[in-house]
Each structure stands twice: as structure tokens, then as C-alpha cells.
Design a protein around this motif. Sequence first.
Motif, PDB file in Angstrom:
ATOM      1  N   ILE A  74      33.755  37.955  36.079  1.00  0.00           N
ATOM      2  CA  ILE A  74      33.085  39.135  35.575  1.00  0.00           C
ATOM      3  C   ILE A  74      32.070  39.371  36.827  1.00  0.00           C
ATOM      4  O   ILE A  74      31.773  40.735  37.017  1.00  0.00           O
ATOM      5  CB  ILE A  74      32.185  38.369  34.492  1.00  0.00           C
ATOM      6  CG1 ILE A  74      32.794  38.235  33.297  1.00  0.00           C
ATOM      7  CG2 ILE A  74      30.959  39.159  34.298  1.00  0.00           C
ATOM      8  CD1 ILE A  74      32.396  37.583  31.969  1.00  0.00           C
ATOM      9  N   PHE A  75      31.677  38.223  37.598  1.00  0.00           N
ATOM     10  CA  PHE A  75      30.537  38.770  38.603  1.00  0.00           C
ATOM     11  C   PHE A  75      31.232  39.121  40.056  1.00  0.00           C
ATOM     12  O   PHE A  75      30.751  39.053  41.070  1.00  0.00           O
ATOM     13  CB  PHE A  75      29.281  37.749  38.799  1.00  0.00           C
ATOM     14  CG  PHE A  75      28.600  37.771  37.688  1.00  0.00           C
ATOM     15  CD1 PHE A  75      27.407  38.653  37.605  1.00  0.00           C
ATOM     16  CD2 PHE A  75      28.558  36.877  36.497  1.00  0.00           C
ATOM     17  CE1 PHE A  75      26.564  38.733  36.702  1.00  0.00           C
ATOM     18  CE2 PHE A  75      27.869  36.885  35.587  1.00  0.00           C
ATOM     19  CZ  PHE A  75      26.635  37.634  35.562  1.00  0.00           C
ATOM     20  N   ARG A  76      32.610  39.193  39.863  1.00  0.00           N
ATOM     21  CA  ARG A  76      33.448  39.342  41.288  1.00  0.00           C
ATOM     22  C   ARG A  76      33.196  38.217  42.214  1.00  0.00           C
ATOM     23  O   ARG A  76      33.189  38.612  43.514  1.00  0.00           O
ATOM     24  CB  ARG A  76      33.117  40.723  41.740  1.00  0.00           C
ATOM     25  CG  ARG A  76      33.565  41.937  40.784  1.00  0.00           C
ATOM     26  CD  ARG A  76      33.113  43.152  41.455  1.00  0.00           C
ATOM     27  NE  ARG A  76      33.423  44.232  40.327  1.00  0.00           N
ATOM     28  CZ  ARG A  76      33.971  45.232  40.600  1.00  0.00           C
ATOM     29  NH1 ARG A  76      34.680  45.320  41.600  1.00  0.00           N
ATOM     30  NH2 ARG A  76      34.254  46.045  39.523  1.00  0.00           N
ATOM     31  N   GLY A  77      33.156  36.821  41.706  1.00  0.00           N
ATOM     32  CA  GLY A  77      33.261  35.918  42.741  1.00  0.00           C
ATOM     33  C   GLY A  77      34.504  35.201  42.781  1.00  0.00           C
ATOM     34  O   GLY A  77      35.576  35.702  42.480  1.00  0.00           O
ATOM     35  N   ASN A  78      34.524  34.403  43.923  1.00  0.00           N
ATOM     36  CA  ASN A  78      35.862  33.911  44.359  1.00  0.00           C
ATOM     37  C   ASN A  78      36.206  32.856  43.324  1.00  0.00           C
ATOM     38  O   ASN A  78      35.424  31.805  42.881  1.00  0.00           O
ATOM     39  CB  ASN A  78      35.421  33.020  45.747  1.00  0.00           C
ATOM     40  CG  ASN A  78      36.802  32.552  46.162  1.00  0.00           C
ATOM     41  OD1 ASN A  78      37.409  31.604  45.618  1.00  0.00           O
ATOM     42  ND2 ASN A  78      37.159  33.055  47.331  1.00  0.00           N
ATOM     43  N   LEU A  79      37.227  32.949  42.863  1.00  0.00           N
ATOM     44  CA  LEU A  79      37.541  31.976  41.532  1.00  0.00           C
ATOM     45  C   LEU A  79      37.997  30.548  42.146  1.00  0.00           C
ATOM     46  O   LEU A  79      37.579  29.478  41.421  1.00  0.00           O
ATOM     47  CB  LEU A  79      38.866  32.621  40.859  1.00  0.00           C
ATOM     48  CG  LEU A  79      38.907  34.058  40.310  1.00  0.00           C
ATOM     49  CD1 LEU A  79      40.328  34.252  39.530  1.00  0.00           C
ATOM     50  CD2 LEU A  79      37.793  34.217  39.316  1.00  0.00           C
ATOM     51  N   ILE A  80      38.443  30.539  43.267  1.00  0.00           N
ATOM     52  CA  ILE A  80      38.738  29.019  43.908  1.00  0.00           C
ATOM     53  C   ILE A  80      37.400  28.075  43.980  1.00  0.00           C
ATOM     54  O   ILE A  80      37.004  27.050  43.483  1.00  0.00           O
ATOM     55  CB  ILE A  80      39.527  28.967  44.957  1.00  0.00           C
ATOM     56  CG1 ILE A  80      40.869  29.667  44.904  1.00  0.00           C
ATOM     57  CG2 ILE A  80      39.772  27.522  45.701  1.00  0.00           C
ATOM     58  CD1 ILE A  80      41.628  29.860  45.794  1.00  0.00           C
ATOM     59  N   ALA A  81      36.355  29.014  44.416  1.00  0.00           N
ATOM     60  CA  ALA A  81      34.880  28.529  44.644  1.00  0.00           C
ATOM     61  C   ALA A  81      34.464  27.972  43.515  1.00  0.00           C
ATOM     62  O   ALA A  81      33.728  27.112  43.433  1.00  0.00           O
ATOM     63  CB  ALA A  81      34.019  29.287  45.361  1.00  0.00           C
ATOM     64  N   SER A  82      34.735  28.857  42.128  1.00  0.00           N
ATOM     65  CA  SER A  82      34.050  28.449  40.961  1.00  0.00           C
ATOM     66  C   SER A  82      34.586  26.975  40.544  1.00  0.00           C
ATOM     67  O   SER A  82      33.854  26.178  39.864  1.00  0.00           O
ATOM     68  CB  SER A  82      34.540  29.553  39.900  1.00  0.00           C
ATOM     69  OG  SER A  82      35.873  29.423  39.837  1.00  0.00           O
ATOM     70  N   ALA A  83      35.823  26.699  40.963  1.00  0.00           N
ATOM     71  CA  ALA A  83      36.358  25.385  40.497  1.00  0.00           C
ATOM     72  C   ALA A  83      35.645  24.272  41.354  1.00  0.00           C
ATOM     73  O   ALA A  83      35.416  23.138  40.823  1.00  0.00           O
ATOM     74  CB  ALA A  83      37.783  25.294  40.994  1.00  0.00           C
TER      75      ALA A  83
END
Length: 197
Positions: A74-83
Motif C-alpha cells: 500500500i505504501f510502495r515499500g520493499n516487500l522483502i524488507a517487510s518480511a
Amino acid sequence: MFRRRKELHPIERLREWFWPRSGWRRAFQYGWRRVWRLSGSPHAIAIGVAAGAFASFTPFVGFHFMLGFMVAWIFRGNLIASAFGTFVGNPITFPFIWIGTYDLGRWLLSYDKPANMHPTALSSDLFFNQALDKVLPIIGPMSLGSVLLGVPAAVAIYFVSKPAVEAYQKKRRETLAQRARHRNAKMSERQGQALPE
């Protein structure tokens, strides 16, 4: 390819989850280094880490990765970093997070504390016998408290992560540029030696 040569016994695997063999400090260092090495802008990586950290404050254990992915997307962040950000919630921090979110949510909702009801009192008996009656008074306050504690934590983690990623990426660019200059100088030197006199 990346699996262990010798599989761990389930009890050892459980022990590793609560206390890694190399220790929590080394596990966190490894995680941070993996975050720094991700490709992407420092802003996107920091948003991803913050999204994962926010998700780890929610009471929906088992869905933290999915929640982190959704918030990061939603906030256009890095998906791998979210993990990696979801590791903010771990066996050491979960008791503090659960008790803090529950107590804050209960206070805001003006709930009376039921007897023997606390996030730490969750057991299989609650889920099978009168599950909704007993779980909802816990999940409701925890959900509200998780938003109110998770958002400031995510903002703080964003402002810690972004400069750390920027510094690492800048240092890496300088190192790569220095290696390229060194390699070019060596090639020029070899070409100069190869020219006939």
C-alpha cells in the motif's frame, strides 16, 4: 541447496526459535545486514521494514508476513524488507507487545478485566470451548492497542532504517567505484607493458 546437511530434531528446532545458536544479537545483526543489502531506494526499504514492524504488533500471529506485505504494498515499500521487519516480533518481545497492546486497548475501550483473562492466558481450551465469547474480549482491545503502539514504533523504525540503508549503500558505491578504478589502473598498466618499445 540451502538446507542443513543434518536436519534438526523438532525439539532443537523449537529451541532455535526461542534462542538461536548464535544468539539473538548475532541473529539481529545478520537480519540488519540483509536489509542493508537489498536493492531499492533507502525510502522503499525503510518503509518495508516499518510495515513489517507494524504488522508484528498485531495479535494475528501467523499472518504477520501477509500483513507486512500488504502494508508495504500500500505504501510502495520493499516487500522483502517487510518480511525482515516482522522480526521485531519475536519470543523475547511478544510478551511485552501483547500485554502492552491488550492493556492499552482495554483502557481505551473501558473494558472490565475478566477473571483470568490476559493475552498470556490464551490456550487451546479457549479456542475450542466458547471460542468467540472468550477470544473476542482479548482480540478487540489488542487490535486497537496494536494500531496505537504499532504506528509510532513503525515511524521510529523508519527513521532508524533509512539513514542506515543510505550509509550502507553510499559506502558500497564508493567501494565498488574504488575497485573499478583499481581494476582499470591495472589494465592500463598491463596494456602499457604489452606495447612494443
